[in-house]
Design a protein around this motif. Structure first.
Motif, mmCIF file in Angstrom:
data_model
loop_
_atom_site.group_PDB
_atom_site.id
_atom_site.type_symbol
_atom_site.label_atom_id
_atom_site.label_comp_id
_atom_site.label_asym_id
_atom_site.label_seq_id
_atom_site.Cartn_x
_atom_site.Cartn_y
_atom_site.Cartn_z
ATOM 1 N N VAL A 223 0.830 -1.201 0.000
ATOM 2 C CA VAL A 223 0.000 0.000 0.000
ATOM 3 C C VAL A 223 0.868 1.255 0.000
ATOM 4 O O VAL A 223 0.619 2.207 -0.764
ATOM 5 C CB VAL A 223 -0.971 -0.001 1.200
ATOM 6 C CG1 VAL A 223 -1.535 1.402 1.454
ATOM 7 C CG2 VAL A 223 -2.102 -0.984 0.954
ATOM 8 N N LEU A 224 1.900 1.277 0.824
ATOM 9 C CA LEU A 224 2.793 2.436 0.835
ATOM 10 C C LEU A 224 3.475 2.611 -0.513
ATOM 11 O O LEU A 224 3.644 3.744 -1.007
ATOM 12 C CB LEU A 224 3.840 2.298 1.943
ATOM 13 C CG LEU A 224 3.318 2.381 3.388
ATOM 14 C CD1 LEU A 224 4.466 2.238 4.386
ATOM 15 C CD2 LEU A 224 2.561 3.681 3.631
ATOM 16 N N ALA A 225 3.879 1.502 -1.131
ATOM 17 C CA ALA A 225 4.517 1.573 -2.454
ATOM 18 C C ALA A 225 3.543 2.135 -3.483
ATOM 19 O O ALA A 225 3.926 2.962 -4.341
ATOM 20 C CB ALA A 225 5.001 0.189 -2.873
ATOM 21 N N LEU A 226 2.284 1.726 -3.417
ATOM 22 C CA LEU A 226 1.279 2.244 -4.343
ATOM 23 C C LEU A 226 1.052 3.734 -4.129
ATOM 24 O O LEU A 226 0.999 4.514 -5.102
ATOM 25 C CB LEU A 226 -0.039 1.480 -4.163
ATOM 26 C CG LEU A 226 -1.238 2.040 -4.941
ATOM 27 C CD1 LEU A 226 -0.993 1.962 -6.443
ATOM 28 C CD2 LEU A 226 -2.521 1.322 -4.551
ATOM 29 N N LEU A 227 0.903 4.147 -2.876
ATOM 30 C CA LEU A 227 0.675 5.563 -2.585
ATOM 31 C C LEU A 227 1.843 6.411 -3.061
ATOM 32 O O LEU A 227 1.656 7.518 -3.586
ATOM 33 C CB LEU A 227 0.450 5.769 -1.088
ATOM 34 C CG LEU A 227 -0.804 5.115 -0.482
ATOM 35 C CD1 LEU A 227 -0.875 5.389 1.012
ATOM 36 C CD2 LEU A 227 -2.069 5.603 -1.178
ATOM 37 N N GLN A 228 3.048 5.889 -2.912
ATOM 38 C CA GLN A 228 4.231 6.609 -3.394
ATOM 39 C C GLN A 228 4.219 6.703 -4.913
ATOM 40 O O GLN A 228 4.506 7.758 -5.488
ATOM 41 C CB GLN A 228 5.503 5.921 -2.909
ATOM 42 C CG GLN A 228 6.775 6.699 -3.206
ATOM 43 C CD GLN A 228 7.969 6.124 -2.468
ATOM 44 O OE1 GLN A 228 8.078 4.926 -2.300
ATOM 45 N NE2 GLN A 228 8.862 7.000 -2.031
ATOM 46 N N HIS A 229 3.867 5.602 -5.565
ATOM 47 C CA HIS A 229 3.798 5.574 -7.025
ATOM 48 C C HIS A 229 2.758 6.567 -7.552
ATOM 49 O O HIS A 229 2.954 7.218 -8.586
ATOM 50 C CB HIS A 229 3.462 4.161 -7.503
ATOM 51 C CG HIS A 229 3.352 4.044 -8.994
ATOM 52 N ND1 HIS A 229 2.147 4.164 -9.664
ATOM 53 C CD2 HIS A 229 4.300 3.822 -9.955
ATOM 54 C CE1 HIS A 229 2.354 4.027 -10.962
ATOM 55 N NE2 HIS A 229 3.641 3.804 -11.165
ATOM 56 N N GLU A 230 1.661 6.698 -6.819
ATOM 57 C CA GLU A 230 0.593 7.617 -7.228
ATOM 58 C C GLU A 230 0.840 9.047 -6.736
ATOM 59 O O GLU A 230 0.002 9.923 -6.945
ATOM 60 C CB GLU A 230 -0.749 7.121 -6.687
ATOM 61 C CG GLU A 230 -1.178 5.749 -7.195
ATOM 62 C CD GLU A 230 -1.480 5.751 -8.683
ATOM 63 O OE1 GLU A 230 -2.044 6.755 -9.178
ATOM 64 O OE2 GLU A 230 -1.150 4.747 -9.354
ATOM 65 N N ALA A 231 1.978 9.256 -6.099
ATOM 66 C CA ALA A 231 2.377 10.585 -5.610
ATOM 67 C C ALA A 231 1.385 11.152 -4.594
ATOM 68 O O ALA A 231 1.124 12.366 -4.558
ATOM 69 C CB ALA A 231 2.552 11.555 -6.780
ATOM 70 N N VAL A 232 0.849 10.277 -3.751
ATOM 71 C CA VAL A 232 -0.071 10.738 -2.706
ATOM 72 C C VAL A 232 0.399 10.303 -1.316
ATOM 73 O O VAL A 232 -0.383 10.336 -0.362
ATOM 74 C CB VAL A 232 -1.516 10.242 -2.962
ATOM 75 C CG1 VAL A 232 -2.105 10.909 -4.189
ATOM 76 C CG2 VAL A 232 -1.567 8.729 -3.082
ATOM 77 N N LEU A 233 1.654 9.896 -1.214
ATOM 78 C CA LEU A 233 2.182 9.498 0.092
ATOM 79 C C LEU A 233 2.857 10.702 0.732
ATOM 80 O O LEU A 233 4.036 10.990 0.490
ATOM 81 C CB LEU A 233 3.174 8.344 -0.058
ATOM 82 C CG LEU A 233 3.760 7.798 1.259
ATOM 83 C CD1 LEU A 233 2.655 7.243 2.146
ATOM 84 C CD2 LEU A 233 4.808 6.724 0.982
ATOM 85 N N GLN A 234 2.100 11.403 1.534
ATOM 86 C CA GLN A 234 2.605 12.573 2.246
ATOM 87 C C GLN A 234 2.711 12.245 3.729
ATOM 88 O O GLN A 234 1.833 11.582 4.278
ATOM 89 C CB GLN A 234 1.672 13.769 2.046
ATOM 90 C CG GLN A 234 1.516 14.229 0.613
ATOM 91 C CD GLN A 234 2.809 14.782 0.045
ATOM 92 O OE1 GLN A 234 3.654 15.291 0.790
ATOM 93 N NE2 GLN A 234 2.979 14.671 -1.263
ATOM 94 N N PRO A 235 3.772 12.696 4.400
ATOM 95 C CA PRO A 235 3.901 12.402 5.836
ATOM 96 C C PRO A 235 2.837 13.112 6.657
ATOM 97 O O PRO A 235 2.276 14.130 6.233
ATOM 98 C CB PRO A 235 5.309 12.910 6.177
ATOM 99 C CG PRO A 235 5.625 13.913 5.123
ATOM 100 C CD PRO A 235 4.914 13.469 3.885
ATOM 101 N N ALA A 236 2.555 12.557 7.820
ATOM 102 C CA ALA A 236 1.566 13.148 8.726
ATOM 103 C C ALA A 236 1.914 14.599 9.006
ATOM 104 O O ALA A 236 3.079 14.947 9.223
ATOM 105 C CB ALA A 236 1.517 12.359 10.029
ATOM 106 N N GLY A 237 0.922 15.452 8.985
ATOM 107 C CA GLY A 237 1.116 16.874 9.230
ATOM 108 C C GLY A 237 1.279 17.694 7.968
ATOM 109 O O GLY A 237 1.184 18.918 8.022
ATOM 110 N N ARG A 238 1.505 17.031 6.841
ATOM 111 C CA ARG A 238 1.637 17.731 5.559
ATOM 112 C C ARG A 238 0.286 17.786 4.848
ATOM 113 O O ARG A 238 -0.529 16.873 4.983
ATOM 114 C CB ARG A 238 2.635 17.020 4.650
ATOM 115 C CG ARG A 238 4.069 17.008 5.159
ATOM 116 C CD ARG A 238 4.863 18.216 4.655
ATOM 117 N NE ARG A 238 6.261 18.076 5.048
ATOM 118 C CZ ARG A 238 7.185 17.492 4.293
ATOM 119 N NH1 ARG A 238 6.850 16.945 3.132
ATOM 120 N NH2 ARG A 238 8.436 17.439 4.710
#
Length: 335
Positions: A223-238
């Motif tokens: 899931v984290l790899a997918l979110l990163q691939h879709e450019a929607v993996l932002q750290p908490a607080g961002r």
């Protein structure tokens, strides 16, 4: 609540000879699978506990999530007449013949993580999975201030654990956070199915605000790899961060909380599953009896139609308590 028998200081060593056809004081163990971080840690903790306590254990078998293999393994273990067998049926609807066979031989069954629907059990050792779903809901609901869309990556609905988590999560959202729309994504506990459905959801609902991973051990990394691939993996607080709550408490989940990739997890105590599975196997060997009520190890025993269940605590883990040394994910490796 222990009614008869005492386990204090009890250590099982080589069993004395027993009359033909009579159960020995040994313990049989079948490990259900080792294809997720959670079960890998469970298997390791189990072996460490056996070694540390010098338990009289038959050669450990592994059923690899296969019902037929489980039945064959249990039958083979039962031929040695152990006093108890620890197992974890992955399909809880097909346990009747396996458990009835043990009952006929006066061998007690301790089921870990799953509740057999048919057949007698001496004790089920698991956490309260409905409480897990509720904790995940309450955390996400507050994080999102009661509004937005949340995807629930559900476990298999023919699994009592997946069903309980999904039902509790959905009920909590409907009753406590009616402004949140839940998007249920059936996964059958399969990571590939989870990421395929999540990718479609991200395309159809780009305003997705939260995720509940009902198995962090299976779903976290893909899931984290997918979110990163879709450019929607932002750290908490961002801005744009998708709030994520997982379920298991693996080392990788705790690391992801520390780095802000996810917000929380519900820790399913793999180490305590191993510890108390063997605790109850030893109890069975001594003829101890239990009844519903609180235990002396912070859990509650409840009555089942076919036995008893010790519901072990499953704490919510956030950045505020992720360093707690009592969490199994902080003293395990991998996963």
């Amino acid at each position: 609540m222990l009614l008869t028998g005492s386990l204090a200081g009890c250590r099982q060593t080589a069993a004395a000879p027993t009359p033909a056809g009579s159960p020995s004081m040994s313990i049989g163990i079948d490990i259900p699978r080792t294809d997720t971080a959670f079960w890998q840690v469970y298997a390791r903790e189990l072996r460490q506990e056996v070694s540390a306590e010098h338990l009289d254990v038959l050669p450990i078998t592994e059923s690899q999530g296969d019902d037929t293999k489980l039945a064959a393994n249990v039958k083979a273990l039962a031929e040695h007449r152990p006093r108890a067998i620890v197992l974890a049926p992955q399909n809880t609807t097909t346990t009747e013949s396996v458990l009835d066979g043990l009952l006929a031989k006066h061998i007690d069954a301790i089921s870990v993580d799953t509740v057999p629907e048919n057949g007698q059990v001496y004790m089920v050792v698991r956490a309260d999975n409905r409480a897990m779903g509720t904790k995940a809901c309450e955390f996400l609901g507050k994080q999102l201030h009661g509004t937005g869309k949340v995807a629930d990556l559900q476990g298999a609905q023919d699994s009592i654990n997946g069903y309980d988590r999904s039902q509790a999560f959905g009920y909590c959202m409907r009753t406590e956070f009616p402004g949140i729309q839940v998007l249920p994504l059936a996964t059958d506990w399969k990571a590939e199915m989870a990421t395929t459905k999540l990718q479609s959801t991200l395309a159809s609902d780009p305003d997705l605000a939260g995720l509940y991973l009902e198995s962090g051990g299976a779903f976290l990394q893909p899931v984290l790899a997918l979110l990163q691939h879709e450019a929607v993996l932002q750290p908490a607080g961002r801005p744009g961060h998708i709030a994520i709550v997982a379920n298991d408490g693996t080392p990788a989940e705790l690391d992801a909380i520390r780095t802000g990739q996810i917000d929380a997890t519900v820790s399913q105590p793999a180490d305590l599953y191993a510890k108390y599975a063997l605790y109850y196997a030893r109890a069975a060997a001594t003829g101890a009896a239990f009844a519903p009520g609180p235990t002396d190890h912070g859990s509650t025993i409840i009555a089942l139609p076919n036995g008893l269940e010790d519901q072990l605590p499953s704490p919510l883990v956030t950045k505020n308590n992720v360093a707690d040394p009592a969490l199994w994910g902080n003293h395990a490796t991998g996963g």
